[in-house]
Design a protein around this motif. Structure first.
Motif: not given
Length: 293
Positions: A94, A98, A136
């Motif tokens: 993640k 990002e 995140v």
């Protein structure tokens, strides 16, 4: 009595203000650090391009020889982390998304870790300095029971996980002391079998039918057009309960089973971790089977 209450109130206020200041100071030091470990490297980078990214536990960190991928013209980094679970692997992916990483292929080591959705406190703690700065990271920890304390109580996370993100680690960040985790493209070679535990019993281990963090990794890869290659990596010939890998294959047919590609104990440093020779044999097979190299 009134003066006493005023005194106590001042102490409480000073303590809260000090905690806020220390929280900001520690967080700033971690955010500025770029090359101490794999987590801060990803957090502080942007737009990296890879042909292959490797994720998983120590069985990824010690089993995929980055230089062999690079020698075949594949820009690769091994982001496997010793002691980590799929909780951390999903969060690392993640963070990469990002940070706008461009990744063609992910090799995910997922075998023993499929039996749990628990976080590895020692590894997950290294993400906590960024919980107020990364959406995140915040959202990933929101599912955990102790999220409110970690997020809302200033400096609490640094006290709770002092051995991982406390003063010592903060100080090393200030002086830019490197670790070896980023050397050799993230791959860490193990040697010998002299002191290794060459026995293992996984009879009672069972993969979860729907490990939510593995499913999350699959969804992220599909959404971002990343080719996901999930594999089970070798264990030594002394393991009791090797039918666990058959259970994984039944629950997750898409996972490739390589647990028996390297068997002999001489290729292992411990029963669950190959030494350098074994890892090179295994990596050569992966390159041949998935990349025709």
């Amino acid at each position: 009595m009134k003066q006493f209450l005023i005194f106590i109130s001042k102490i409480v206020l000073i303590t809260i203000l000090l905690a806020i200041v220390l929280d900001g100071l520690y967080s700033a030091m971690f955010i500025e650090c770029k090359n101490r470990n794999k987590i801060d490297q990803v957090y502080n980078s942007e737009g990296r391009k890879y042909d292959v990214v490797i994720l998983g536990s120590s069985r990824a960190n010690n089993h995929f020889v980055t230089s062999m991928f690079e020698d075949k013209g594949l820009k690769t980094f091994n982001y496997g982390m010793s002691g980590s679970h799929l909780f951390e692997a999903a969060l690392m992916l993640k963070l990469m998304v990002e940070r706008k990483y461009e990744i063609k292929n992910i090799i995910l080591e997922a075998d023993l870790s499929l039996a749990s959705i628990d976080q590895s406190e020692g590894i997950s703690a290294a993400f906590l300095p960024y919980i107020h700065n990364s959406k995140v990271v915040k959202e990933h920890f929101q599912t955990q029971k102790n999220f409110n304390e970690l997020y809302y109580i200033p400096f609490y996370r640094y006290i709770k996980f002092e051995t991982k993100i406390g003063f010592r680690e903060m100080f090393f960040n200030i002086i830019h002391k490197r670790t070896s985790s980023l050397d050799n493209g993230g791959y860490y070679e193990l040697v010998g079998v002299e002191n290794g535990n060459m026995k293992n019993n996984i009879v009672n281990l069972n993969p979860l039918p729907h490990n939510k963090y593995y499913e999350e990794i699959k969804r992220i890869c599909k959404k971002n057009n990343i080719n996901l290659i999930t594999v089970m990596t070798p264990m030594c010939e002394n393991v009791v309960g090797m039918n666990y890998f058959e259970k994984v294959k039944k629950a997750y047919p898409e996972i490739y089973n390589y647990e028996n590609i390297v068997k002999e104990n001489k290729y292992f440093s411990s029963c669950g971790h190959m030494n350098g020779t074994g890892s090179k044999m295994f990596t050569a097979t992966i390159l041949k089977d998935f990349f025709n190299r």
